[in-house]
Scaffold this motif. Structure first.
Motif, PDB file in Angstrom:
ATOM      1  N   ALA A 158      54.608  53.640  46.865  1.00 27.45           N
ATOM      2  CA  ALA A 158      53.158  53.526  46.668  1.00 27.45           C
ATOM      3  C   ALA A 158      52.834  53.328  45.192  1.00 27.45           C
ATOM      4  O   ALA A 158      51.947  52.542  44.836  1.00 27.45           O
ATOM      5  N   ALA A 159      53.570  54.027  44.330  1.00 22.91           N
ATOM      6  CA  ALA A 159      53.327  53.909  42.886  1.00 22.91           C
ATOM      7  C   ALA A 159      53.574  52.497  42.393  1.00 22.91           C
ATOM      8  O   ALA A 159      52.780  51.943  41.628  1.00 22.91           O
ATOM      9  N   ILE A 160      54.688  51.877  42.807  1.00 24.43           N
ATOM     10  CA  ILE A 160      54.969  50.530  42.306  1.00 24.43           C
ATOM     11  C   ILE A 160      54.013  49.512  42.933  1.00 24.43           C
ATOM     12  O   ILE A 160      53.728  48.475  42.322  1.00 24.43           O
ATOM     13  N   ALA A 161      53.497  49.810  44.145  1.00 22.75           N
ATOM     14  CA  ALA A 161      52.485  48.923  44.720  1.00 22.75           C
ATOM     15  C   ALA A 161      51.213  48.955  43.874  1.00 22.75           C
ATOM     16  O   ALA A 161      50.610  47.912  43.573  1.00 22.75           O
ATOM     17  N   VAL A 162      50.804  50.172  43.484  1.00 25.69           N
ATOM     18  CA  VAL A 162      49.629  50.320  42.615  1.00 25.69           C
ATOM     19  C   VAL A 162      49.865  49.628  41.284  1.00 25.69           C
ATOM     20  O   VAL A 162      48.985  48.921  40.760  1.00 25.69           O
ATOM     21  N   TRP A 163      51.066  49.819  40.705  1.00 29.36           N
ATOM     22  CA  TRP A 163      51.366  49.210  39.411  1.00 29.36           C
ATOM     23  C   TRP A 163      51.402  47.690  39.492  1.00 29.36           C
ATOM     24  O   TRP A 163      50.979  46.988  38.574  1.00 29.36           O
ATOM     25  N   SER A 164      51.892  47.161  40.612  1.00 27.70           N
ATOM     26  CA  SER A 164      51.936  45.705  40.789  1.00 27.70           C
ATOM     27  C   SER A 164      50.521  45.130  40.817  1.00 27.70           C
ATOM     28  O   SER A 164      50.243  44.096  40.199  1.00 27.70           O
ATOM     29  N   LEU A 165      49.627  45.807  41.539  1.00 25.28           N
ATOM     30  CA  LEU A 165      48.223  45.364  41.570  1.00 25.28           C
ATOM     31  C   LEU A 165      47.623  45.441  40.180  1.00 25.28           C
ATOM     32  O   LEU A 165      46.888  44.539  39.744  1.00 25.28           O
ATOM     33  N   TYR A 166      47.931  46.516  39.463  1.00 24.23           N
ATOM     34  CA  TYR A 166      47.469  46.674  38.083  1.00 24.23           C
ATOM     35  C   TYR A 166      47.913  45.490  37.230  1.00 24.23           C
ATOM     36  O   TYR A 166      47.132  44.921  36.464  1.00 24.23           O
ATOM     37  N   THR A 167      49.177  45.106  37.362  1.00 23.20           N
ATOM     38  CA  THR A 167      49.726  44.033  36.541  1.00 23.20           C
ATOM     39  C   THR A 167      49.062  42.694  36.847  1.00 23.20           C
ATOM     40  O   THR A 167      48.760  41.919  35.935  1.00 23.20           O
ATOM     41  N   ILE A 168      48.822  42.417  38.127  1.00 23.46           N
ATOM     42  CA  ILE A 168      48.180  41.166  38.521  1.00 23.46           C
ATOM     43  C   ILE A 168      46.781  41.085  37.913  1.00 23.46           C
ATOM     44  O   ILE A 168      46.371  40.053  37.359  1.00 23.46           O
ATOM     45  N   ILE A 169      46.016  42.172  37.997  1.00 27.26           N
ATOM     46  CA  ILE A 169      44.656  42.178  37.452  1.00 27.26           C
ATOM     47  C   ILE A 169      44.686  42.096  35.933  1.00 27.26           C
ATOM     48  O   ILE A 169      43.884  41.381  35.310  1.00 27.26           O
ATOM     49  N   ALA A 170      45.642  42.807  35.299  1.00 24.08           N
ATOM     50  CA  ALA A 170      45.709  42.848  33.841  1.00 24.08           C
ATOM     51  C   ALA A 170      46.048  41.500  33.236  1.00 24.08           C
ATOM     52  O   ALA A 170      45.726  41.245  32.077  1.00 24.08           O
ATOM     53  N   ARG A 171      46.676  40.632  34.018  1.00 25.70           N
ATOM     54  CA  ARG A 171      47.029  39.309  33.502  1.00 25.70           C
ATOM     55  C   ARG A 171      45.813  38.527  33.029  1.00 25.70           C
ATOM     56  O   ARG A 171      45.902  37.693  32.143  1.00 25.70           O
ATOM     57  N   ARG A 172      44.671  38.786  33.640  1.00 21.29           N
ATOM     58  CA  ARG A 172      43.454  38.022  33.328  1.00 21.29           C
ATOM     59  C   ARG A 172      42.595  38.682  32.252  1.00 21.29           C
ATOM     60  O   ARG A 172      41.522  38.187  31.929  1.00 21.29           O
ATOM     61  N   LEU A 173      43.075  39.807  31.700  1.00 19.29           N
ATOM     62  CA  LEU A 173      42.281  40.544  30.720  1.00 19.29           C
ATOM     63  C   LEU A 173      42.552  40.024  29.318  1.00 19.29           C
ATOM     64  O   LEU A 173      43.673  40.094  28.814  1.00 19.29           O
ATOM     65  N   ALA A 174      41.512  39.496  28.669  1.00 14.00           N
ATOM     66  CA  ALA A 174      41.663  38.939  27.322  1.00 14.00           C
ATOM     67  C   ALA A 174      41.365  39.996  26.268  1.00 14.00           C
ATOM     68  O   ALA A 174      40.439  39.861  25.456  1.00 14.00           O
ATOM     69  N   VAL A 175      42.140  41.067  26.280  1.00 14.13           N
ATOM     70  CA  VAL A 175      41.995  42.163  25.317  1.00 14.13           C
ATOM     71  C   VAL A 175      43.380  42.479  24.776  1.00 14.13           C
ATOM     72  O   VAL A 175      44.338  42.540  25.549  1.00 14.13           O
ATOM     73  N   PRO A 176      43.522  42.694  23.449  1.00 16.24           N
ATOM     74  CA  PRO A 176      44.840  43.038  22.893  1.00 16.24           C
ATOM     75  C   PRO A 176      45.470  44.221  23.608  1.00 16.24           C
ATOM     76  O   PRO A 176      44.777  45.147  24.049  1.00 16.24           O
ATOM     77  N   ALA A 177      46.803  44.203  23.715  1.00 17.34           N
ATOM     78  CA  ALA A 177      47.519  45.147  24.581  1.00 17.34           C
ATOM     79  C   ALA A 177      47.277  46.612  24.225  1.00 17.34           C
ATOM     80  O   ALA A 177      46.947  47.421  25.091  1.00 17.34           O
ATOM     81  N   ILE A 178      47.471  46.981  22.957  1.00 18.09           N
ATOM     82  CA  ILE A 178      47.314  48.386  22.580  1.00 18.09           C
ATOM     83  C   ILE A 178      45.860  48.817  22.740  1.00 18.09           C
ATOM     84  O   ILE A 178      45.572  49.934  23.187  1.00 18.09           O
ATOM     85  N   THR A 179      44.933  47.931  22.391  1.00 19.03           N
ATOM     86  CA  THR A 179      43.516  48.241  22.534  1.00 19.03           C
ATOM     87  C   THR A 179      43.149  48.474  23.995  1.00 19.03           C
ATOM     88  O   THR A 179      42.449  49.439  24.330  1.00 19.03           O
ATOM     89  N   ALA A 180      43.629  47.587  24.872  1.00 17.12           N
ATOM     90  CA  ALA A 180      43.365  47.754  26.295  1.00 17.12           C
ATOM     91  C   ALA A 180      43.923  49.079  26.803  1.00 17.12           C
ATOM     92  O   ALA A 180      43.272  49.802  27.564  1.00 17.12           O
ATOM     93  N   THR A 181      45.136  49.396  26.373  1.00 17.47           N
ATOM     94  CA  THR A 181      45.752  50.661  26.784  1.00 17.47           C
ATOM     95  C   THR A 181      44.944  51.847  26.293  1.00 17.47           C
ATOM     96  O   THR A 181      44.683  52.801  27.045  1.00 17.47           O
ATOM     97  N   ALA A 182      44.525  51.817  25.020  1.00 17.54           N
ATOM     98  CA  ALA A 182      43.772  52.929  24.438  1.00 17.54           C
ATOM     99  C   ALA A 182      42.460  53.161  25.180  1.00 17.54           C
ATOM    100  O   ALA A 182      42.104  54.308  25.499  1.00 17.54           O
ATOM    101  N   VAL A 183      41.731  52.091  25.478  1.00 18.59           N
ATOM    102  CA  VAL A 183      40.453  52.225  26.173  1.00 18.59           C
ATOM    103  C   VAL A 183      40.668  52.771  27.582  1.00 18.59           C
ATOM    104  O   VAL A 183      39.926  53.650  28.049  1.00 18.59           O
ATOM    105  N   GLN A 184      41.695  52.283  28.256  1.00 18.08           N
ATOM    106  CA  GLN A 184      41.990  52.775  29.600  1.00 18.08           C
ATOM    107  C   GLN A 184      42.365  54.258  29.578  1.00 18.08           C
ATOM    108  O   GLN A 184      42.001  55.014  30.482  1.00 18.08           O
ATOM    109  N   VAL A 185      43.090  54.679  28.553  1.00 17.57           N
ATOM    110  CA  VAL A 185      43.472  56.084  28.421  1.00 17.57           C
ATOM    111  C   VAL A 185      42.233  56.951  28.227  1.00 17.57           C
ATOM    112  O   VAL A 185      42.100  58.020  28.838  1.00 17.57           O
ATOM    113  N   VAL A 186      41.309  56.501  27.375  1.00 17.96           N
ATOM    114  CA  VAL A 186      40.066  57.251  27.153  1.00 17.96           C
ATOM    115  C   VAL A 186      39.272  57.351  28.458  1.00 17.96           C
ATOM    116  O   VAL A 186      38.763  58.421  28.820  1.00 17.96           O
ATOM    117  N   MET A 187      39.165  56.229  29.173  1.00 17.32           N
ATOM    118  CA  MET A 187      38.435  56.241  30.444  1.00 17.32           C
ATOM    119  C   MET A 187      39.090  57.187  31.442  1.00 17.32           C
ATOM    120  O   MET A 187      38.395  57.944  32.144  1.00 17.32           O
TER     121      MET A 187
END
Length: 305
Positions: A158-187
């Motif tokens: 189940a975890a890798i299924a969730v992560w796979s969906l995460y990766t597919i969606i993240a491909r379209r995100l035009a935000v720098p990697a560390i910045t995207a990670t930091a904002v997601q962590v805060v959220m």
């Protein structure tokens, strides 16, 4: 040479998350571990994002709906499933199942994005699936007919299924990697606060638990991200992605050094999984750039993955 060292160290740190995470859930609940991991890492990650990415924060926040969804999937869902799974299965089994993530991402890319793998891509998917089944069944494939699987291994699927969906969606995100990670962590931290309060989440009460949490915050959550993204400045994403295959090797070595025996089905399953990942990473394995799954894992790697 320096970039290669950074990549090796990053995968080593993420491998340690499986082993140390398993030790941590002995004294902390998955909710407590997930909440405190991100709560403590949030401000340092924001500082790291400012230092490395220097983002336009207003532009970043315009992507808040996607960032919130990614936070729910990757920082919340995946991490909670991972740490819950580690209460029921070994760190090595968890890493072996996680190693099949790129093949699953390929399948989702076919279903959601219309990507089409070539012959090598299909061969990689088949090898990766065979390896996962070897690990799940312990070499006893009659367990497939009985659907007799360990709860932890099912949670890792189940975890890798969730992560796979995460990766597919993240491909379209035009935000720098560390910045995207930091904002997601805060959220994730903000969303988990009511859950942490309701469940009485507290910091570790033992020295072992405190050291485990400190490792998870400093190395997989901060150090690995910095090293990974520094390496990507001079290394092709596809090349960097192949280094993630080292996670299974590192986890196996760490668990073996700690006295945990490694079974023949685990060894064979690991070889099949890694072979499948390598095939899906070969140039020409897919008809589009989306098929080389490891190179799409720059926002958040598999072991925390």
């Amino acid at each position: 040479m320096k970039a290669s060292l950074y990549l090796v160290l990053a995968t080593l740190f993420w491998s340690g998350n499986f082993v140390v995470g398993q030790a941590a859930v002995a004294s902390m609940t998955p909710v407590e571990l997930t909440f405190w991991r991100w709560a403590i890492a949030a401000l340092p990650l924001l500082a790291l994002a400012q230092l490395v990415d220097r983002p336009d924060w207003r532009a970043v926040l315009r992507s808040w709906p996607t960032l919130l969804l990614l936070s729910f999937l990757g920082m919340g869902g995946y991490t909670l499933l991972l740490y819950t799974a580690l209460q029921h299965t070994s760190a090595l089994n968890a890493s072996l199942i996680t190693a099949a993530n790129p093949a699953l991402i390929v399948v989702l890319a076919i279903a959601m994005l219309g990507d089409r793998p070539g012959a090598l891509g299909w061969a990689g998917i088949a090898l990766g699936l065979s390896g996962v089944l070897m690990v799940l069944t312990g070499g006893d494939f009659q367990r497939l007919l009985r659907f007799s699987f360990n709860l932890g291994e099912l949670l890792m699927l189940a975890a890798i299924a969730v992560w796979s969906l995460y990766t597919i969606i993240a491909r379209r995100l035009a935000v720098p990697a560390i910045t995207a990670t930091a904002v997601q962590v805060v959220m994730a931290t903000v969303v988990l606060i009511p859950v942490a309060v309701a469940t009485g989440a507290h910091l570790p009460q033992t020295a072992a638990g405190s050291w485990s949490l400190a490792y998870i915050v400093v190395f997989p959550s901060l150090g690995a991200y910095l090293l990974w993204n520094l390496a990507l400045k001079t290394t092709a994403p596809g090349t960097a992605g192949n280094y993630l295959n080292l996670m299974v090797v590192f986890t196996a070595v760490i668990t073996f050094l700690l006295g945990t025996p490694i079974s023949v089905p685990q060894i064979l399953g690991g070889l099949l999984v890694v072979g499948g990942v390598l095939l899906t990473s070969v140039r020409g394995a897919g008809k589009s750039s989306g098929i080389t799954a490891p190179e799409k894992s720059v926002l958040r790697p598999r072991a925390e993955r």
